[in-house]
Enzyme design. Structure first.
Site, PDB file in Angstrom:
ATOM      1  N   TYR A   1       0.838  -1.206   0.000  1.00 54.82           N
ATOM      2  CA  TYR A   1       0.000   0.000   0.000  1.00 54.82           C
ATOM      3  C   TYR A   1       0.870   1.251   0.000  1.00 54.82           C
ATOM      4  O   TYR A   1       0.573   2.239  -0.679  1.00 54.82           O
ATOM      5  CB  TYR A   1      -0.898  -0.007   1.238  1.00 54.82           C
ATOM      6  CG  TYR A   1      -1.971   1.036   1.215  1.00 54.82           C
ATOM      7  CD1 TYR A   1      -3.254   0.732   0.752  1.00 54.82           C
ATOM      8  CD2 TYR A   1      -1.723   2.341   1.640  1.00 54.82           C
ATOM      9  CE1 TYR A   1      -4.249   1.693   0.728  1.00 54.82           C
ATOM     10  CE2 TYR A   1      -2.710   3.313   1.616  1.00 54.82           C
ATOM     11  CZ  TYR A   1      -3.967   2.976   1.161  1.00 54.82           C
ATOM     12  OH  TYR A   1      -4.952   3.931   1.123  1.00 54.82           O
TER      13      TYR A   1
ATOM     14  N   PHE B   1      -9.351  19.971 -24.442  1.00 53.19           N
ATOM     15  CA  PHE B   1      -9.711  18.559 -24.471  1.00 53.19           C
ATOM     16  C   PHE B   1     -10.910  18.387 -23.548  1.00 53.19           C
ATOM     17  O   PHE B   1     -11.041  19.099 -22.554  1.00 53.19           O
ATOM     18  CB  PHE B   1      -8.550  17.629 -24.073  1.00 53.19           C
ATOM     19  CG  PHE B   1      -8.961  16.190 -24.245  1.00 53.19           C
ATOM     20  CD1 PHE B   1      -9.114  15.662 -25.514  1.00 53.19           C
ATOM     21  CD2 PHE B   1      -9.294  15.397 -23.152  1.00 53.19           C
ATOM     22  CE1 PHE B   1      -9.565  14.357 -25.693  1.00 53.19           C
ATOM     23  CE2 PHE B   1      -9.743  14.098 -23.331  1.00 53.19           C
ATOM     24  CZ  PHE B   1      -9.883  13.565 -24.605  1.00 53.19           C
ATOM     25  N   THR B   2     -11.770  17.450 -23.891  1.00 51.09           N
ATOM     26  CA  THR B   2     -13.079  17.338 -23.219  1.00 51.09           C
ATOM     27  C   THR B   2     -12.953  17.264 -21.696  1.00 51.09           C
ATOM     28  O   THR B   2     -13.521  18.092 -20.974  1.00 51.09           O
ATOM     29  CB  THR B   2     -13.824  16.095 -23.743  1.00 51.09           C
ATOM     30  OG1 THR B   2     -12.969  14.957 -23.639  1.00 51.09           O
ATOM     31  CG2 THR B   2     -14.238  16.288 -25.193  1.00 51.09           C
TER      32      THR B   2
ATOM     33  N   ASP C   1      -0.053  19.444 -21.141  1.00 56.06           N
ATOM     34  CA  ASP C   1      -0.715  18.152 -21.278  1.00 56.06           C
ATOM     35  C   ASP C   1       0.216  17.342 -22.165  1.00 56.06           C
ATOM     36  O   ASP C   1       0.263  17.527 -23.379  1.00 56.06           O
ATOM     37  CB  ASP C   1      -2.115  18.276 -21.888  1.00 56.06           C
ATOM     38  CG  ASP C   1      -2.825  16.913 -21.918  1.00 56.06           C
ATOM     39  OD1 ASP C   1      -2.126  15.903 -22.129  1.00 56.06           O
ATOM     40  OD2 ASP C   1      -4.047  16.870 -21.732  1.00 56.06           O
TER      41      ASP C   1
ATOM     42  N   LYS D   1      -1.775   6.427 -23.654  1.00 57.26           N
ATOM     43  CA  LYS D   1      -1.405   6.674 -25.056  1.00 57.26           C
ATOM     44  C   LYS D   1       0.085   6.358 -25.239  1.00 57.26           C
ATOM     45  O   LYS D   1       0.441   5.220 -25.465  1.00 57.26           O
ATOM     46  CB  LYS D   1      -1.718   8.117 -25.450  1.00 57.26           C
ATOM     47  CG  LYS D   1      -3.208   8.413 -25.639  1.00 57.26           C
ATOM     48  CD  LYS D   1      -3.952   8.604 -24.366  1.00 57.26           C
ATOM     49  CE  LYS D   1      -5.327   9.206 -24.576  1.00 57.26           C
ATOM     50  NZ  LYS D   1      -6.097   9.236 -23.313  1.00 57.26           N
TER      51      LYS D   1
ATOM     52  N   ARG E   1     -15.727  13.781 -33.289  1.00 61.19           N
ATOM     53  CA  ARG E   1     -15.055  14.889 -32.615  1.00 61.19           C
ATOM     54  C   ARG E   1     -15.574  16.183 -33.242  1.00 61.19           C
ATOM     55  O   ARG E   1     -14.880  16.899 -33.933  1.00 61.19           O
ATOM     56  CB  ARG E   1     -13.530  14.802 -32.750  1.00 61.19           C
ATOM     57  CG  ARG E   1     -12.894  13.587 -32.120  1.00 61.19           C
ATOM     58  CD  ARG E   1     -12.603  13.661 -30.624  1.00 61.19           C
ATOM     59  NE  ARG E   1     -13.739  13.505 -29.737  1.00 61.19           N
ATOM     60  CZ  ARG E   1     -13.618  13.224 -28.430  1.00 61.19           C
ATOM     61  NH1 ARG E   1     -12.450  13.056 -27.880  1.00 61.19           N
ATOM     62  NH2 ARG E   1     -14.676  13.116 -27.668  1.00 61.19           N
TER      63      ARG E   1
ATOM     64  N   PHE F   1     -21.046  13.234 -25.407  1.00 57.80           N
ATOM     65  CA  PHE F   1     -20.676  12.362 -26.525  1.00 57.80           C
ATOM     66  C   PHE F   1     -20.526  10.907 -26.108  1.00 57.80           C
ATOM     67  O   PHE F   1     -20.727  10.004 -26.905  1.00 57.80           O
ATOM     68  CB  PHE F   1     -19.366  12.845 -27.182  1.00 57.80           C
ATOM     69  CG  PHE F   1     -18.198  12.906 -26.238  1.00 57.80           C
ATOM     70  CD1 PHE F   1     -17.988  14.018 -25.448  1.00 57.80           C
ATOM     71  CD2 PHE F   1     -17.317  11.845 -26.144  1.00 57.80           C
ATOM     72  CE1 PHE F   1     -16.916  14.072 -24.573  1.00 57.80           C
ATOM     73  CE2 PHE F   1     -16.237  11.886 -25.268  1.00 57.80           C
ATOM     74  CZ  PHE F   1     -16.046  13.006 -24.479  1.00 57.80           C
TER      75      PHE F   1
HETATM   76  N1  F0G Z   1      -5.578  14.806 -22.325  1.00 61.02           N
HETATM   77  C1  F0G Z   1      -5.595  14.418 -23.605  1.00 61.02           C
HETATM   78  C2  F0G Z   1      -4.867  15.222 -24.624  1.00 61.02           C
HETATM   79  C3  F0G Z   1      -6.294  13.257 -23.983  1.00 61.02           C
HETATM   80  O1  F0G Z   1      -6.300  12.875 -25.259  1.00 61.02           O
HETATM   81  C4  F0G Z   1      -6.977  12.519 -22.981  1.00 61.02           C
HETATM   82  C5  F0G Z   1      -7.737  11.330 -23.330  1.00 61.02           C
HETATM   83  C6  F0G Z   1      -6.935  12.966 -21.674  1.00 61.02           C
HETATM   84  C7  F0G Z   1      -6.224  14.122 -21.368  1.00 61.02           C
HETATM   85  C8  F0G Z   1      -7.666  12.254 -20.570  1.00 61.02           C
HETATM   86  O2  F0G Z   1      -6.993  11.099 -20.239  1.00 61.02           O
HETATM   87  O3  F0G Z   1      -8.599   9.273 -20.868  1.00 61.02           O
HETATM   88  O4  F0G Z   1      -6.586   8.826 -19.444  1.00 61.02           O
HETATM   89  O5  F0G Z   1      -8.504  10.095 -18.533  1.00 61.02           O
HETATM   90  N2  F0G Z   1      -8.026  11.015 -24.493  1.00 61.02           N
HETATM   91  C9  F0G Z   1      -8.720   9.808 -24.929  1.00 61.02           C
HETATM   92  C10 F0G Z   1      -8.986   9.904 -26.403  1.00 61.02           C
HETATM   93  C11 F0G Z   1      -9.918   9.469 -24.135  1.00 61.02           C
HETATM   94  O6  F0G Z   1      -9.661   8.997 -26.920  1.00 61.02           O
HETATM   95  O7  F0G Z   1      -8.530  10.838 -27.048  1.00 61.02           O
HETATM   96  P1  F0G Z   1      -7.717   9.746 -19.755  1.00 61.02           P
END
Ligand code: F0G
Length: 467
Positions: A69, A121-122, A212, A255, A379, A442
């Site tokens: 832990y 980013f979303t 990021d 990624k 997108r 989405f």
């Molecule tokens: N920042 C970027 C640039 C991303 O592309 C993503 C996720 C995140 C943050 C969030 O990270 O999913 O590990 O919580 N992108 C995925 C995509 C979901 O399909 O582009 P996460």
């Protein structure tokens, strides 16, 4: 295209279900590719997130996971990998990228504070907004122009950023965010020159600068290839120089680091690190595991080192360029230049007869699945519209390439599917939204086609072979 720097040791069977099956599956999924079952998908280009193949070294390292832990050996290996490759002083693991965004937003954002960023980013924007902040787009205008061939569409508009910093300064800005290989613009890189200029501006105004870094490796390849003066440099050196420009970074390791789960926030400032650690125990877990297992941290530590391997990264970028090239040759409208991790179809030009209010990108993604079992991601207005704000921005479909997973034959098949739908495009209509979730709609929104989708297209020559 160069041959990949890996060979395949373990395979996962995939199956192209027949057209009637796909038609039923699509209707059951409410014409939203997120809601399809993966067993109904043939080539899955929904995302490059968590979908990479692990290396044998990662799998072997997982056997050594220390599940303590606190004080886990695996954490210290992760920390050492981050120090060696990026140099940031403090590492706080999280379950994935949005966990890191959540911690950072909770610590730095207060109601009324601004977060200037290249596009958005979303999940990044959502966490800032939930903490009471306001997102400000300071991307260069080319970022929103799918036809601009500018080499660095991930750059920040320095004049726009300076205006925001001057008007709000300094206590009105939570942090400045710059994203590597700007996802929502088509995986478009920033230049090192631009990053350095943002560094200088943020320092001058006393505002934290956060990267990021999710797709930092591909961004480094583009710097090497496109920015004068970097061609002869080793990739790890460019990655390190990018990391050196910022006060901290958030990472979705799903990624570039080839892991199915995991992420982290890394910062140089001791006090900021303490505040992040205070919160990680509330939301994720003890700072020595942050919501992932010891074996996940082992895979991540190894993946970080592999992500600086130029042959590996270059192959990913070349796969996207290969797919993009086939589509461009066939006259399919895509975002240019082709970016890091995906090829983005420009639905506004692909389906010019479908107004944005009828979700052309969502309809196109559904049609690609119906035609060839290829799963992609919308997108456009479904992902991009925020609350009641008007949206007339990009309207794209992303064909995202998981790392080390698909072969050139798969990509050729995907191109054939897209080209078949392109030939049928005049018969394709838009969608009506039948269910709209309150957050990040989405993911789970549902739709109905305004007219039956691609009826009779099974008679086209390409579809005939697989219908
Ligand atoms: N920042 C970027 C640039 C991303 O592309 C993503 C996720 C995140 C943050 C969030 O990270 O999913 O590990 O919580 N992108 C995925 C995509 C979901 O399909 O582009 P996460």
């Amino acid at each position: 295209m160069r041959a990949p720097p890996w060979k395949i040791k373990v395979v996962e069977p995939i199956e192209l279900r027949d057209r009637e099956h796909r038609r039923r599956a699509l209707a059951e999924a409410g014409y939203n590719t997120f809601l399809l079952r993966s067993e109904d998908v043939f080539v899955d280009l929904l995302t490059d997130s968590g979908t990479s193949a692990l290396s044998q070294e990662q799998r072997a390292a997982m056997e050594l996971g220390d599940e303590a832990y606190a004080g886990s050996r695996s954490f210290f290996r992760l920390e050492a990998a981050v120090h060696d490759v990026y140099g940031w002083r403090h590492v706080i693991p999280t379950h994935q990228g949005r966990g890191a965004e959540h911690l950072l937003s909770q610590v730095l954002v207060r109601p009324g504070l601004l977060v200037p960023s290249n596009l958005y980013f979303t999940t990044s924007r959502e966490h800032v907004v939930l903490a009471g902040g306001t997102w400000v787009d300071v991307a260069v205008p080319e970022a929103s122009d799918p036809e601009s061939t500018a080499p660095f569409k991930g750059d920040i508009d320095l004049a726009a950023l300076e205006r925001v910093l001057t008007v709000a300064e300094p206590e009105g800005v939570a942090f400045v965010r710059q994203e590597a290989c700007l996802n929502m613009a088509g995986g478009q890189p920033f230049s090192l020159d631009n990053l350095r200029a943002v560094r200088a501006l943020t320092r001058e105004h006393g505002v934290p600068f956060v990267l990021d870094a999710t797709r930092i490796s591909e961004n480094a390849v583009f710097v090497k290839d496109r920015e004068p003066g970097h061609a002869g440099r080793p990739l790890p050196e460019i990655i390190r120089e990018i990391a050196d420009q910022v006060d901290g970074a958030v990472f979705s390791s799903k990624k570039d680091h080839f892991v199915p789960i995991g992420g982290f926030v890394a910062v140089n400032d001791d006090e900021l690190a303490e505040r992040l650690k205070e919160l990680v125990v509330v939301y994720e877990g003890f700072p020595h595991y942050g919501g992932i297992a010891g074996h996940d941290m082992e895979a991540l530590a190894q993946g970080i080192r592999e992500s600086a391997d130029e042959a590996m990264v270059r192959h990913e970028v070349e796969q996207a360029a290969y797919l993009g090239g086939l589509l461009l040759d066939a006259g399919v409208p895509i975002v240019v230049p082709v970016g890091a991790h995906a090829v983005f179809l420009d639905a506004k030009r692909f389906l010019p007869h479908v107004p944005q209010a009828e979700f052309p990108a969502q309809a196109l993604a559904a049609a690609l699945y119906l035609e060839g079992g290829v799963r992609s991601m919308e997108r456009g207005i479904v992902s991009g519209q925020h609350g009641d704000e008007p949206y007339d921005g990009l309207e794209l479909v992303r064909l995202t390439i998981p790392r080390r997973v698909y072969t050139q034959e798969h990509l050729t098949y995907v191109a054939e599917t897209v080209i078949a739908v392109h030939e049928l495009r005049e018969g394709l209509s838009g969608l009506r939204m039948t269910y709209e979730p309150a957050h990040l709609r989405f993911f789970q929104a549902r739709f109905e086609p305004l007219t039956p989708m691609l009826e009779g297209s099974a008679t086209t020559w390409r579809a005939a072979g697989r219908a």
